[in-house]
Each structure stands twice: as structure tokens, then as C-alpha cells.
Write a protein that holds these residues in place. Structure first.
Motif, PDB file in Angstrom:
ATOM      1  N   LEU A  55       8.193  60.450 -57.169  1.00  8.71           N
ATOM      2  CA  LEU A  55       7.049  60.078 -56.325  1.00  8.71           C
ATOM      3  C   LEU A  55       7.466  59.369 -55.037  1.00  8.71           C
ATOM      4  O   LEU A  55       6.801  59.519 -54.011  1.00  8.71           O
ATOM      5  N   SER A  56       8.540  58.577 -55.101  1.00  5.74           N
ATOM      6  CA  SER A  56       8.969  57.870 -53.883  1.00  5.74           C
ATOM      7  C   SER A  56      10.418  58.211 -53.597  1.00  5.74           C
ATOM      8  O   SER A  56      11.331  57.458 -53.886  1.00  5.74           O
ATOM      9  N   PRO A  57      10.627  59.363 -52.975  1.00  7.72           N
ATOM     10  CA  PRO A  57      11.997  59.862 -52.765  1.00  7.72           C
ATOM     11  C   PRO A  57      12.742  59.075 -51.689  1.00  7.72           C
ATOM     12  O   PRO A  57      12.172  58.205 -51.030  1.00  7.72           O
ATOM     13  N   ASP A  58      14.008  59.386 -51.522  1.00  2.00           N
ATOM     14  CA  ASP A  58      14.804  58.778 -50.453  1.00  2.00           C
ATOM     15  C   ASP A  58      14.056  58.843 -49.132  1.00  2.00           C
ATOM     16  O   ASP A  58      13.385  59.835 -48.831  1.00  2.00           O
ATOM     17  N   ALA A  59      14.163  57.797 -48.350  1.00  2.00           N
ATOM     18  CA  ALA A  59      13.520  57.770 -47.032  1.00  2.00           C
ATOM     19  C   ALA A  59      14.421  56.981 -46.088  1.00  2.00           C
ATOM     20  O   ALA A  59      15.415  56.387 -46.519  1.00  2.00           O
ATOM     21  N   HIS A  60      14.063  56.956 -44.806  1.00  2.00           N
ATOM     22  CA  HIS A  60      14.906  56.194 -43.875  1.00  2.00           C
ATOM     23  C   HIS A  60      14.741  54.697 -44.136  1.00  2.00           C
ATOM     24  O   HIS A  60      13.783  54.265 -44.767  1.00  2.00           O
ATOM     25  N   ASP A  61      15.689  53.920 -43.646  1.00  2.00           N
ATOM     26  CA  ASP A  61      15.798  52.521 -44.060  1.00  2.00           C
ATOM     27  C   ASP A  61      14.557  51.686 -43.768  1.00  2.00           C
ATOM     28  O   ASP A  61      14.267  50.722 -44.473  1.00  2.00           O
ATOM     29  N   ASP A  62      13.811  52.036 -42.714  1.00  2.00           N
ATOM     30  CA  ASP A  62      12.647  51.231 -42.337  1.00  2.00           C
ATOM     31  C   ASP A  62      11.340  51.770 -42.916  1.00  2.00           C
ATOM     32  O   ASP A  62      10.267  51.255 -42.609  1.00  2.00           O
ATOM     33  N   HIS A  63      11.424  52.805 -43.695  1.00  2.00           N
ATOM     34  CA  HIS A  63      10.208  53.403 -44.253  1.00  2.00           C
ATOM     35  C   HIS A  63       9.734  52.637 -45.491  1.00  2.00           C
ATOM     36  O   HIS A  63      10.533  52.241 -46.334  1.00  2.00           O
ATOM     37  N   TRP A  64       8.421  52.432 -45.580  1.00  2.00           N
ATOM     38  CA  TRP A  64       7.848  51.790 -46.765  1.00  2.00           C
ATOM     39  C   TRP A  64       7.052  52.796 -47.587  1.00  2.00           C
ATOM     40  O   TRP A  64       6.167  53.478 -47.057  1.00  2.00           O
ATOM     41  N   ASP A  65       7.356  52.849 -48.872  1.00  2.00           N
ATOM     42  CA  ASP A  65       6.444  53.460 -49.824  1.00  2.00           C
ATOM     43  C   ASP A  65       5.661  52.330 -50.480  1.00  2.00           C
ATOM     44  O   ASP A  65       6.263  51.414 -51.048  1.00  2.00           O
TER      45      ASP A  65
END
Lengths: 364, 364
Positions: A232-242
Motif C-alpha cells: 500500500l505504501s511503496p518506495d517513494a522519494h525522500d520528501d514524500h509522505w504517505d
């Protein structure tokens, strides 16, 4: 739960990028606007799906409908499926979140009425619409769709525990039905308004209908619980919030397993504990399961959270004060803040206290 | 895991009353004797189903089979499905407990071979036998049955938390695959030998095959986890013991949700913590998830257990020392007993230490 329209604008769907979603999460294109159906449920917490959609997607709601004699109301125009269809409604949404997720016999005639009126039916309960005898045939005859949204993706993996990139916030609760979804939605909006890149990650039927996607955690086969949360909350860029909608509570004798799988798989950097002012025991069970003090609840959640993210911390408390006057709410919020030594706010009331809670989430 | 035949007699099926089982638990009548199939799994913990059946139901095992080149062995006669059939085998049992429960492509030819030889296939993995292309048709042509035992009963309820009558013991673990099932089986036998009325309650594929019934907890839809555990050990008379096979670990990033649902729904009076001497981290994950000290693990389990049974206590530690010499095992057991202040024994080694652990379980 808040009562009435609290002036909350709907989430701007276009502002929330969905391209970071894994292919495995449920992508939905639901027919709207909706007629919200309350069945014979006369307690607000068990109609939280209807209230949630009304509050967070009001532009998609044309009215409400219920079994005869049900006094519970969303303060929307009451209308039959036929009237709703004439006003442009495309689907009847079952707005009930009952324990165990059953489609009750007492709703059957209203479901047939909806299909006869040419509406689709959107169902977030465990029970499938096709399990209502004759409903599938009636729908087929009218060209109506029966849409069961509590269907997890196939071929979910088991969790690996691999630490993913990007930032994550999870709302956790002392109990069910006291504000975990509302808090996650309000925080997502606040983050987005600050110019941050934030996604609301829905984990229950209501959130999935509001957000247009997500993972129906409580419908996942239990071996794959934490794996589903990882998807549901895959890898994202460092500043991204899930910003992940919590489910149940580690203290709930019925649903704690779901809560723990979600907690481990979410790998949250930040927890926000959700509580309802004055709630002293688990709702909806015959036996009394008292809630311990909030500090113990936070500690227990952190012990487990740190298993998959050593840096996990609790940023503060989201306190549901919808049933209190302004003065009572202020006092309750202040009391919890003193008791825990953490920022506390009611996101629905907003204000400086909520701003402080948002800041505490973002400042590590 | 113990190696080789350790002289453990099979459980006496007739001595264990099954009439206290709820109708909802899975009742099985499996075709035996078995040919145990190891696939291409060359690590013993992932073949724990085969080893468990060999150790606890040796009278139902005629031989073993595996993919070509697999050096792992059960120390049973190696034979083809055709040879096994000639020796009276009625079913090939997939003896693998892989993560996520998949039927691997590399086993397909052996499964067809079994069906061609006239054997039924018993499968405890998540994946259904019918998902192997062509296998159902081949089985139908030969009159062979494809039996998927990891199928939870329909219409499970959500948990109520209502305290049930009778006594319950649950084995909990620091990790997977280190002795929770063996410990529960050994304690059931010890209780029965003392003249107590005790039932082994299986919660996983191997236990269900050994015991002939139970609840495949990790295949249950997560909303019903604790409810399934409540169904598995129903009300019983005050002196009756349910000895419940634990699953996973509260510390396992993949399976902790299952462990917590089982813990809450089981309402155990007594916990026995299972550990493997020298295991320092979770097995089978790429990242290192270190195990904390045993006292912390006990505390965490008791915090959750006391949510549904205020009287829950930990009676002692079951230590898997199969990989150690007698002297090393003694030292390891003594060390754990000193460290925790609780009785510690390896049930497979038995002896006075195990007698003391059994006594500690029964003496509140």
C-alpha cells in the motif's frame, strides 16, 4: 464523529498523485454521485461509511435513504432510489460498517428498489452483493452493476520487512470508530496545503470510496496482512509522505491482529494516536474492555512500530471532541496534552492546536 | 527441529475427545498412509510439515519423495509415487511450508506423477492444487482427489471477547519454525498421560494433518482472526485443557498479526514461550530482525494476553536444542532457566526438566 456539515472542503483528487501506487493496490472508478443508504443502523459509529463520504466527498452525495422508521440521518435530503436517479444519482452506496460486514436481510428490498431504479450498488461490506438471492439477476436485467470494493488484490506477497524509502505517518487508535480516517484525511490535506507531496493511503471501505483507491486490510488473508501494508505504501522519494489510515486498535479483542499487521507493514516514522474524549471502554462488545491510560497505549504501539522502523515516534494525539461544547473540548484537549506531554488537537475543529500537531508530525 | 526418529509414539487419536469441537472447525478424513513430498526445499525449517508428520504420525508415512538433486531427507525410504502406491500409500502430502504458501512450478511434474500413479494429493499451502494447469483434469481422469486443507470454515464470526469456560494453554514463540507445534503436541500428550482431559488444537497445516482437525489461522480473512481462535477452543468443562498450537511471533514483521489475533482469541490461562537455543534473529528474511531477551518477549505476550484473560501467566520456556549435544543442551537449558527465573525444558528430550515444565503449567 463530527455531526453535520463542518465546512470541510472535499480532498482535491487531482492534487494527490497516484502514480506512486503499486499496480497491486485497488484502483477504482466508482459511479457517482451517490445515494447514501443507512439500512436499519441507528447508531452513528456503525454508519461511519455514510458519514465519512458525506463529510469528505459532499459533492458526490445527492441524498440519503434508509429502512422505514430509522431515525438516524446524515442531514441530507431523504429520497427514494427513483427520486435519486431523477436527480442524477448513479449509485446507491451501502453506508454501513457493521461488525463482520454482513448484508442484512432487512435491507434486501431497498437494494432491489435501487436496482429497479437503475442505480448501481457500491458495497464495502465483507458479504458480496451477489450473495443476496436474485439481486445479480435483477441487476443484469436492468444493466446495473454490483460493485464489491472490499476485494483485496490477488497475489499479495508476504511482508519482507525491507525498509522502504520515503516518509510515512500512520494513525493508530485506542478503539475503532473514533477518528483514524478523519485524522489521516485532515493531515493529508494539511500537508498538501503546506506544499508537501503527500498521499492519503486508505485501508478501509470508506477511505477507499473517498480516496478512489487503497487496500481493504481487514479483507486480506491474514498471512498477507503486513505484506498488503507494504504494498500500500511503496518506495517513494525522500520528501514524500504517505499518510496511512489506521485500522482498529492493538487493544481491541476483535481487530488487534489487523492493527498489528498494518503497523508492522507500514513502517511508520510518525504515529498519531486517535482517541475520543471520554471513551473509557471498547465500543460494541458486550463485555467491558477498559482502555488504559494514553501513555501506555502509545508505548505499546511504539514497541511494535520500532520492530520495523527503529526511528518511529509518536507526534501527538488526535482527540475526537464532536460530542462536546467548545469549552469542554478545549478543556479535554488541554488535559490530554498535559497528561501525555504531547501536542493534542481535534482535527475537525482545526485551529492553532491542529497547526501545532501538524508541525510536530513534520519536525523530527 | 529434531532430526531423525526420536522415539516419540504417535498421539493416540482415540484418547482425544473431539466432541467439544465446534461444528465450524475443519473436520478432516484424510487418505493415508502418505508419501511425503519435499519438493526442492533443502532447508529443514521450510520442510517442517514433512518432519512434523514423520515425527508425530510415523505410522501413516510409507516414504519420502523430492525433486531431483534435493539432498534434504526425512530418513524415510525414498520412492517414486508409483512405488509408494505399490506399498499401500494413498496420498502424496506436500510437506513444504514455504513463505506465502506457493505451489512452485518446479514441483508440477512430480504432482502429475503422483496423480498418474493413482495417489490423492494433500496440500496445506495457500495456493490451491486446482491452480496447477491441467492437474484437476488429470486427477479427475484418474479418480484422484486434490485436497486443499488450508481452507477456513465459511461464516466465521468476529470475536466477541466473551470469556469462555475451561482452561487453555497457548504456545507462543520468539520466531517461526522453532517448536510451537511440537511443544503443544508434547504437552497435550503429557497432560493426557496424567489422566487430564486435554485436546490439541491445531492452527496450521501440519498440526491439522497430524491432529485431523483445527483452524488454518493464517488462511483466515483478517477481520475474523480472533473470532476463528474463539471458535477453535469453545467452552468446555472447568477441568478441560485446550492446548493450542501457536503461530508466528509477535516479533515477526511478516506474521505478527496472526500471532496477536490468535493470542487474543485463545484467551490463554497459560503461555509457554518457545525458542531455539542460539537463534538470534528472525529466520528467512533478508534484513536482520534481532530477537530481544526472553523476558521482554514474555512481557509483551503477557500484556496482550491479559487483555482477554487477566489471569494469563507464563509457565516456562520450551527450548529447542535439537542441534546441540546433550551437554550443550543441558547448559543452554540451565542458562535460560536462570535468565528468566522460569522452568525450561526441551520437550523432545523430555526428562525431569520437562516434568517440571508440565507441573508449572498445571500449578497456578
Amino acid at each position: 464523529m463530527p455531526t453535520g456539515n463542518l465546512g470541510i472542503a472535499p480532498l482535491d483528487q487531482s492534487a494527490r498523485p497516484r502514480d506512486t501506487h503499486s499496480d497491486l493496490t485497488t484502483a477504482l472508478d466508482l459511479p457517482s454521485p451517490y445515494l447514501l443508504f443507512l439500512g436499519d443502523v441507528d447508531q452513528k459509529p456503525f454508519a461511519k461509511t455514510a458519514f465519512g463520504i458525506r463529510d469528505w466527498a459532499p459533492e458526490r452525495c445527492v441524498g440519503e435513504y434508509a429502512c422505514e422508521g430509522n431515525a438516524l440521518s446524515l442531514d441530507l435530503p431523504f429520497m427514494s432510489p427513483r427520486e435519486a436517479r431523477a436527480k442524477g444519482a448513479r449509485a446507491l452506496v451501502i453506508g454501513v460498517a457493521s461488525m463482520g460486514g454482513r448484508i442484512k436481510q432487512s435491507w434486501h428490498s431497498q437494494l432491489f428498489e435501487a436496482v429497479e431504479a437503475g442505480l448501481d450498488i457500491v458495497n464495502g461490506l465483507h458479504h458480496r452483493l451477489a450473495s443476496v438471492p436474485g439481486l445479480a439477476d435483477a441487476a443484469a436485467a436492468k444493466g446495473s452493476r454490483l460493485i464489491d470494493i472490499r476485494t483485496p488484490p490477488k497475489d499479495l506477497p508476504t511482508a519482507t520487512g525491507r525498509k522502504r524509502s520515503g516518509k510515512r505517518l500512520l494513525t493508530v487508535g485506542t478503539d475503532c470508530a473514533l477518528g483514524k480516517k478523519y485524522t489521516a484525511l485532515a493531515l493529508t490535506r494539511a500537508f498538501t496545503e503546506k506544499g508537501l507531496d503527500a498521499d492519503f493511503r486508505a485501508t478501509g471501505q470508506t477511505g477507499i470510496i473517498i480516496g478512489g483507491g487503497g487496500m481493504p486490510m481487514d479483507a486480506v488473508v491474514s498471512d498477507f496482512l503486513a505484506g498488503a501494508a507494504e504494498v500500500l505504501s511503496p518506495d517513494a522519494h525522500d520528501d514524500h509522505w504517505d499518510v496511512i489510515e489506521g485500522q482498529g486498535s492493538l487493544l481491541h479483542p476483535t481487530f488487534a491482529g489487523v492493527s498489528l499487521g498494518l503497523l508492522h507493514g507500514s513502517q511508520p516514522d510518525v504515529l498519531v494516536l486517535c482517541h475520543q474524549a471520554g471513551r473509557e471502554k471498547i465500543l460494541g462488545l458486550e463485555e467491558d474492555f477498559l482502555l488504559p491510560d494514553l501513555a501506555s497505549v502509545i508505548d505499546l504501539n511504539l514497541v511494535h512500530a520500532r520492530r520495523t522502523n527503529a526511528a518511529a515516534r509518536c507526534a501527538g494525539i488526535s482527540l475526537n471532541t464532536a460530542h462536546l461544547s467548545d469549552g469542554e473540548a478545549d478543556a479535554a484537549i488541554e488535559r490530554v496534552s498535559q497528561e501525555t506531554g504531547l501536542p493534542c488537537a481535534d482535527p475537525i475543529r482545526g485551529g492553532a492546536r491542529f497547526d501545532a500537531l501538524v508541525e510536530a508530525c513534520l519536525t523530527s
